[in-house]
Design a protein around this motif. Sequence first.
Motif, PDB file in Angstrom:
ATOM      1  N   PRO A  35       0.811  -1.223   0.000  1.00  0.00           N
ATOM      2  CA  PRO A  35       0.000   0.000   0.000  1.00  0.00           C
ATOM      3  C   PRO A  35       0.844   1.272   0.000  1.00  0.00           C
ATOM      4  CG  PRO A  35       0.185  -0.845   2.212  1.00  0.00           C
ATOM      5  CD  PRO A  35       0.942  -1.797   1.343  1.00  0.00           C
ATOM      6  N   LEU A  36       0.191   2.396  -0.301  1.00  0.00           N
ATOM      7  CA  LEU A  36       0.806   3.709  -0.081  1.00  0.00           C
ATOM      8  C   LEU A  36       0.740   3.954   1.421  1.00  0.00           C
ATOM      9  CD1 LEU A  36      -0.838   5.612  -3.077  1.00  0.00           C
ATOM     10  CD2 LEU A  36       1.463   4.686  -2.961  1.00  0.00           C
ATOM     11  N   LEU A  37       1.859   4.225   2.029  1.00  0.00           N
ATOM     12  CA  LEU A  37       1.960   4.158   3.488  1.00  0.00           C
ATOM     13  C   LEU A  37       1.327   5.355   4.206  1.00  0.00           C
ATOM     14  CD1 LEU A  37       5.637   2.865   3.785  1.00  0.00           C
ATOM     15  CD2 LEU A  37       3.530   1.536   3.854  1.00  0.00           C
ATOM     16  N   THR A  38       0.600   5.043   5.262  1.00  0.00           N
ATOM     17  CA  THR A  38       0.065   6.078   6.158  1.00  0.00           C
ATOM     18  C   THR A  38       0.531   5.823   7.591  1.00  0.00           C
ATOM     19  OG1 THR A  38      -1.952   4.785   6.367  1.00  0.00           O
ATOM     20  CG2 THR A  38      -1.984   6.566   4.757  1.00  0.00           C
TER      21      THR A  38
END
Lengths: 44, 331
Positions: A35-38
């Motif tokens: 995923p695109l990291l948060t």
Amino acid sequence: MRALIAAATGLAVAFALVLTITAMGAPTGTTSPKPLLTTVPAHP
Amino acid sequence: MRRKASLILLALAVFFAALSPLLRWYAFPRLAKIPANQYQDMVLEAKDATLLDYNDGMKAKKVSKVTIVQTLRGNVEASEQIEKTAGKDVVVWDGLSYVQGPDGAMVSKIPERYIFDAHTQEPVHATGESVDGDPVKREGIEFKWPFLTEKRNYEYFDAQARVTAPIHYKGTQHFRGVEVYYFEQTVPWTKVPFPKAMPVAGITPEQIAKTGTTRWYTTVRRFWVEPLTGAPVYGEEIHKEELRGGSLLGGREKVTAFAGHVKMREDYIEHTVDLVKSNRTLVLLLTSYLPWGFLILGVLLLALSLYLEARGRHPGDPAPAETSQPEPVTA
């Protein structure tokens, strides 16, 4: 004459090799499932 | 036999001599490209930063650390779709810049889609190119420099201001054992849009726009770029944001929203340097090691071929011994 043929053969094989390698290229693969990291990753 | 060997050596000499420039000037520009499926994350930190507290009277406060997590993910399906019309190798990066305060709460998150030529890093304009959901038309580079970076200024796209401005080459340096080109860009105070995702739930950029408050930003962007791969091995930003005017600030003219010296986290620096060193060797292989190696080999083989040819034709050579036939015996 035979020297000319030998030189032409070498040249043709070099062209053929380079053209083949560049035409093949590299496989594109698939989109990463990551995923695109948060969140902040602990390490790279 | 010598003539045959010299002809074979001549063919090999021409083969390797021809391979040398073909590899460097034909194969390399076509083989060197950013893979469409690349995935990369990066952590940057601003220690002792100033951050606006939206929940406490909109006051700027000193905080121990603000962390920025930046992810880039190559979208292979989107790149293949665009390649059909673009007619070249294209990379589509879906990126996210996620900013987090010291308590772990989200400060901002800005998604973007960056589309570019896989070989030259020139931007490619296609539907979906965006920053924070707004369509943009990039000019110049972003995130990465082209392979074989030159000692000159480049145009660099600023995703906050959504403008392109020069990033200046400021000299060659050494960074952790790697020769790098140092680039610097200063973005002057510029009015920029509010992020779509605000740190306080329920507040939207449209609501803030109604108060008349505007967001301004300035930065000094620094990159240390490894020139063969065009990959930055280190980056920094001296970044400031302000909110100005409007009723949101309670009569104040302006308030600092963020101020900090943003630097790459140490473990990511080490990781990036190692990765760039490894990729640098691959580029050197195609641009230097193999072309020069093949050229030298070609010259040596040619010399050997000529030597054998000359010996084959030498007049002083002894004539080959005739095989004596047995005399017929008469009965």
